[in-house]
Design a protein around this motif. Structure first.
Motif, mmCIF file in Angstrom:
data_model
loop_
_atom_site.group_PDB
_atom_site.id
_atom_site.type_symbol
_atom_site.label_atom_id
_atom_site.label_comp_id
_atom_site.label_asym_id
_atom_site.label_seq_id
_atom_site.Cartn_x
_atom_site.Cartn_y
_atom_site.Cartn_z
ATOM 1 N N THR A 225 107.333 5.634 -49.298
ATOM 2 C CA THR A 225 107.151 6.963 -49.883
ATOM 3 C C THR A 225 106.219 7.808 -49.019
ATOM 4 O O THR A 225 106.509 8.972 -48.734
ATOM 5 C CB THR A 225 106.537 6.862 -51.298
ATOM 6 O OG1 THR A 225 107.235 5.861 -52.012
ATOM 7 C CG2 THR A 225 106.620 8.172 -52.030
ATOM 8 N N GLY A 226 105.114 7.200 -48.609
ATOM 9 C CA GLY A 226 104.170 7.931 -47.757
ATOM 10 C C GLY A 226 104.858 8.414 -46.490
ATOM 11 O O GLY A 226 104.722 9.566 -46.078
ATOM 12 N N GLN A 227 105.637 7.517 -45.891
ATOM 13 C CA GLN A 227 106.333 7.868 -44.653
ATOM 14 C C GLN A 227 107.339 9.001 -44.909
ATOM 15 O O GLN A 227 107.419 9.956 -44.137
ATOM 16 C CB GLN A 227 107.041 6.624 -44.085
ATOM 17 C CG GLN A 227 107.917 6.866 -42.872
ATOM 18 C CD GLN A 227 107.132 7.314 -41.642
ATOM 19 O OE1 GLN A 227 105.929 7.069 -41.535
ATOM 20 N NE2 GLN A 227 107.788 8.003 -40.725
ATOM 21 N N ALA A 228 108.080 8.915 -46.014
ATOM 22 C CA ALA A 228 109.092 9.945 -46.305
ATOM 23 C C ALA A 228 108.427 11.307 -46.535
ATOM 24 O O ALA A 228 108.877 12.323 -45.999
ATOM 25 C CB ALA A 228 109.915 9.545 -47.523
ATOM 26 N N PHE A 229 107.348 11.339 -47.294
ATOM 27 C CA PHE A 229 106.674 12.615 -47.573
ATOM 28 C C PHE A 229 106.107 13.218 -46.294
ATOM 29 O O PHE A 229 106.218 14.397 -46.042
ATOM 30 C CB PHE A 229 105.556 12.426 -48.611
ATOM 31 C CG PHE A 229 106.055 12.359 -50.029
ATOM 32 C CD1 PHE A 229 107.334 11.915 -50.300
ATOM 33 C CD2 PHE A 229 105.255 12.751 -51.100
ATOM 34 C CE1 PHE A 229 107.818 11.840 -51.608
ATOM 35 C CE2 PHE A 229 105.726 12.702 -52.411
ATOM 36 C CZ PHE A 229 107.007 12.226 -52.657
ATOM 37 N N PHE A 230 105.490 12.351 -45.500
ATOM 38 C CA PHE A 230 104.899 12.846 -44.256
ATOM 39 C C PHE A 230 105.996 13.379 -43.342
ATOM 40 O O PHE A 230 105.887 14.471 -42.781
ATOM 41 C CB PHE A 230 104.139 11.717 -43.554
ATOM 42 C CG PHE A 230 103.376 12.168 -42.337
ATOM 43 C CD1 PHE A 230 102.200 12.886 -42.469
ATOM 44 C CD2 PHE A 230 103.847 11.887 -41.061
ATOM 45 C CE1 PHE A 230 101.496 13.318 -41.343
ATOM 46 C CE2 PHE A 230 103.148 12.318 -39.939
ATOM 47 C CZ PHE A 230 101.973 13.030 -40.087
ATOM 48 N N SER A 231 107.068 12.624 -43.234
ATOM 49 C CA SER A 231 108.126 13.008 -42.325
ATOM 50 C C SER A 231 108.807 14.303 -42.770
ATOM 51 O O SER A 231 109.202 15.119 -41.934
ATOM 52 C CB SER A 231 109.151 11.883 -42.219
ATOM 53 O OG SER A 231 109.984 12.108 -41.124
ATOM 54 N N LEU A 232 108.928 14.510 -44.074
ATOM 55 C CA LEU A 232 109.573 15.738 -44.548
ATOM 56 C C LEU A 232 108.576 16.895 -44.669
ATOM 57 O O LEU A 232 108.914 17.954 -45.203
ATOM 58 C CB LEU A 232 110.232 15.483 -45.902
ATOM 59 C CG LEU A 232 111.488 14.605 -45.866
ATOM 60 C CD1 LEU A 232 111.923 14.231 -47.276
ATOM 61 C CD2 LEU A 232 112.631 15.315 -45.146
ATOM 62 N N SER A 233 107.373 16.707 -44.188
ATOM 63 C CA SER A 233 106.324 17.747 -44.237
ATOM 64 C C SER A 233 106.041 18.213 -45.667
ATOM 65 O O SER A 233 105.793 19.392 -45.905
ATOM 66 C CB SER A 233 106.706 18.970 -43.401
ATOM 67 O OG SER A 233 107.009 18.612 -42.087
ATOM 68 N N LEU A 234 106.102 17.276 -46.621
ATOM 69 C CA LEU A 234 105.855 17.673 -48.011
ATOM 70 C C LEU A 234 104.361 17.707 -48.337
ATOM 71 O O LEU A 234 103.552 17.109 -47.638
ATOM 72 C CB LEU A 234 106.555 16.678 -48.944
ATOM 73 C CG LEU A 234 108.076 16.819 -48.996
ATOM 74 C CD1 LEU A 234 108.694 15.639 -49.719
ATOM 75 C CD2 LEU A 234 108.468 18.129 -49.686
ATOM 76 N N GLY A 235 104.021 18.414 -49.388
ATOM 77 C CA GLY A 235 102.642 18.395 -49.893
ATOM 78 C C GLY A 235 101.616 18.928 -48.927
ATOM 79 O O GLY A 235 100.440 18.581 -49.004
ATOM 80 N N SER A 236 102.041 19.784 -48.009
ATOM 81 C CA SER A 236 101.082 20.249 -47.009
ATOM 82 C C SER A 236 101.243 21.740 -46.726
ATOM 83 O O SER A 236 100.922 22.193 -45.642
ATOM 84 C CB SER A 236 101.293 19.467 -45.720
ATOM 85 O OG SER A 236 102.638 19.580 -45.361
ATOM 86 N N ALA A 237 101.759 22.464 -47.678
ATOM 87 C CA ALA A 237 101.901 23.922 -47.608
ATOM 88 C C ALA A 237 102.942 24.413 -46.609
ATOM 89 O O ALA A 237 103.329 25.574 -46.607
ATOM 90 C CB ALA A 237 100.567 24.609 -47.331
ATOM 91 N N THR A 238 103.401 23.494 -45.758
ATOM 92 C CA THR A 238 104.324 23.914 -44.707
ATOM 93 C C THR A 238 105.627 24.480 -45.266
ATOM 94 O O THR A 238 106.040 25.582 -44.915
ATOM 95 C CB THR A 238 104.660 22.699 -43.828
ATOM 96 O OG1 THR A 238 103.455 22.258 -43.264
ATOM 97 C CG2 THR A 238 105.628 23.056 -42.751
ATOM 98 N N MET A 239 106.271 23.712 -46.141
ATOM 99 C CA MET A 239 107.546 24.179 -46.685
ATOM 100 C C MET A 239 107.328 25.396 -47.593
ATOM 101 O O MET A 239 108.180 26.279 -47.676
ATOM 102 C CB MET A 239 108.261 23.050 -47.442
ATOM 103 C CG MET A 239 108.752 21.949 -46.536
ATOM 104 S SD MET A 239 109.988 22.554 -45.326
ATOM 105 C CE MET A 239 110.000 21.233 -44.143
ATOM 106 N N LEU A 240 106.167 25.446 -48.252
ATOM 107 C CA LEU A 240 105.847 26.624 -49.073
ATOM 108 C C LEU A 240 105.815 27.870 -48.199
ATOM 109 O O LEU A 240 106.388 28.909 -48.527
ATOM 110 C CB LEU A 240 104.470 26.466 -49.731
ATOM 111 C CG LEU A 240 104.297 25.437 -50.839
ATOM 112 C CD1 LEU A 240 102.829 25.282 -51.186
ATOM 113 C CD2 LEU A 240 105.070 25.866 -52.072
#
Ligand code: PHE
Length: 460
Positions: A225-240
């Motif tokens: 899960t950690g790897q998937a979130f990091f790889s998809l740039s989630l939870g870091s304002a980027t996609m926002l």
């Protein structure tokens, strides 16, 4: 409050390229192969794919929706979208926390991006020629022990990023990804073809796609899960933020699927570029973080055309890193610009300077400051230096926490009608399914992962 109107992507394709550039990074090419190696291959890959489908894509859609709804960066977006709710100040804080997270990530990411630039230079100048395994380890360790080397290359990666950001969305970000992404894909294809001709493909297939479910433990699930979130740039304002520049006539579900597909494809392909070399040479697949910087250079040296291969490989890493660092740098600048606090140029300088100080601390924590251990709230964190701590807190804890709150916000706070309009799926099964995952499943599952994380069951 007055908003400074910000530039938009010139098209959905421009967004797609930039968002894929953000998602495809060190996480795919440096981290994914060694995490798969450490976690036993097939079963981990399968689990990873499941997580991307079930949580990854819905969460990318969530962040894009929150960002594009008012076309505003996180703090203002969360504040305006929760207008009239008692919890509004809390959501403003969530916006703030999501902007801090990518800065924490950059604190260590810039240092590793610097390593990749340093390796390109070292291979070109022949410093990695004629080395055996012990010697490449010595080169890697020597680099980590040298504050000047680390800071020089880190600074270079930071300057390149800040320069691109300061030029704005169309002249900076779009132009950079237009050049870097095609090169990145071309290099990746060349590397895989080269690997294919050198054998080891069958073993790689078996390793990556034959699941041995006995290898799956609670910890593997957390890692995946950690790897998937990091790889998809989630939870870091980027996609926002990338979502806030998205024109209204583009389809969020389609773009989110495009980003997730490309990101996962590149991670798998990176496995096909790296593992055959390992199998062919009878090396250990589970050598962890050293895989790319210590193990591979030995082999590059021995392969026909190995030097060229090595240069291409580290260039690929460097390009992937830079398209990610720009996406991590952008949220803070976007926020300062939109609120009229600084012009884009000034914001790039101010944020850049702050980050430089943080990344220097990170670089120094590998050598002169290696005895400095920060924060001791539980056993797993107790023994971390600054760089590891930044990674642990921002890339693991904060990304999960921000994702949890983005999910709760979309499911429970944002008006259903607004989400419905933004998604453009109509009141269909697909829309209901997506919203149910975000509203009920994400809070429970991600909430549990955060609990597991803080009770020391995740990461070390
Ligand atoms: N997704 C990037 C990678 O895989 C890292 C990243 C995380 C970029 C969060 C932006 C935001 O390397």
């Amino acid at each position: 409050m007055t908003h400074v109107t910000q530039e938009k992507w010139s098209s959905g394709t421009a967004f797609l390229l930039a968002a894929i550039g953000s998602a495809v990074g060190l996480g795919n090419i440096y981290r994914f192969p060694y995490v798969v190696g450490e976690n036993g291959g097939g079963a981990f890959v399968l689990l990873y794919l499941g997580i991307v489908l079930l949580f990854g894509i819905p969460l990318v859609m969530t962040e894009l929706t929150i960002g594009r709804r008012r076309q505003l960066p996180p703090i203002t977006a969360f504040t305006e979208l929760s207008e009239g709710k008692k919890s509004q100040p809390f959501w403003k804080f969530v916006g703030f926390s999501s902007i801090l997270t990518p800065l924490g990530i950059l604190g260590f990411y810039f240092v590793i991006a610097g390593w990749t630039l340093n390796y390109v230079y070292s291979i070109i100048t022949g410093q990695l020629n004629n080395l055996v395994e012990g010697q490449t380890l010595a080169v890697f360790t020597e680099m980590q022990q040298s504050p000047a080397t680390l800071i020089f290359w880190m600074t270079l990666s930071l300057l390149i990023t800040a320069f691109i950001i300061s030029r704005g969305i169309k002249a900076g970000l779009e132009k950079a990804v237009n050049i870097l992404m095609p090169m990145l894909f071309a290099i990746l294809v060349i590397l895989v073809i080269y690997s294919a001709f050198n054998g080891g493909m069958v073993e790689t297939f078996e390793f990556m796609f034959t699941p041995d479910f006995s290898k799956i433990t609670g910890r593997t699930v957390l890692e995946a899960t950690g790897q998937a979130f990091f790889s998809l740039s989630l939870g870091s304002a980027t996609m926002l933020v990338y979502g806030s520049y998205l024109p209204k006539d583009t389809s969020i579900p389609k773009l989110a699927c495009g980003v997730a597909f490309a990101d996962t494809f590149v991670a798998l392909i990176a496995g096909f570029a790296v593992f055959p070399i390992i199998f062919n040479n009878g090396l250990e697949i589970d050598s962890g973080p050293n895989l790319v910087f210590v193990t591979l250079p030995v082999i590059f040296d021995q392969m026909p055309l190995g030097q060229a291969f090595g240069i291409l490989f580290f260039l690929l890493l460097a390009f992937a890193a830079i398209t990610s660092t720009i996406s991590l740098f952008e949220p803070a600048v976007s926020n300062l610009e939109e609120r009229g606090i600084f012009s884009r140029k000034k914001a790039s300088v101010v944020v850049g300077f702050g980050l430089w100080c943080l990344a220097c601390l990170s670089a120094l924590s590998m050598n002169v400051l290696s005895d400095l251990r920060v924060l001791t709230f539980n056993d797993t964190v107790a023994s971390k230096n600054i760089m590891d701590l930044l990674e642990y807190m921002s890339a693991n804890a904060m990304m999960l926490i921000n994702s949890l709150f983005a999910g709760i916000f979309l499911g429970w706070i944002l008006n259903r009608k607004e989400a419905l309009e933004e998604l453009g799926l109509g009141d269909s099964i697909l829309f209901k399914f997506w919203r149910a995952i975000i509203k009920y499943i994400v809070p429970v599952v991600v909430g549990y992962l955060i609990y597991a994380f803080f009770t020391g069951q995740m990461g070390g």
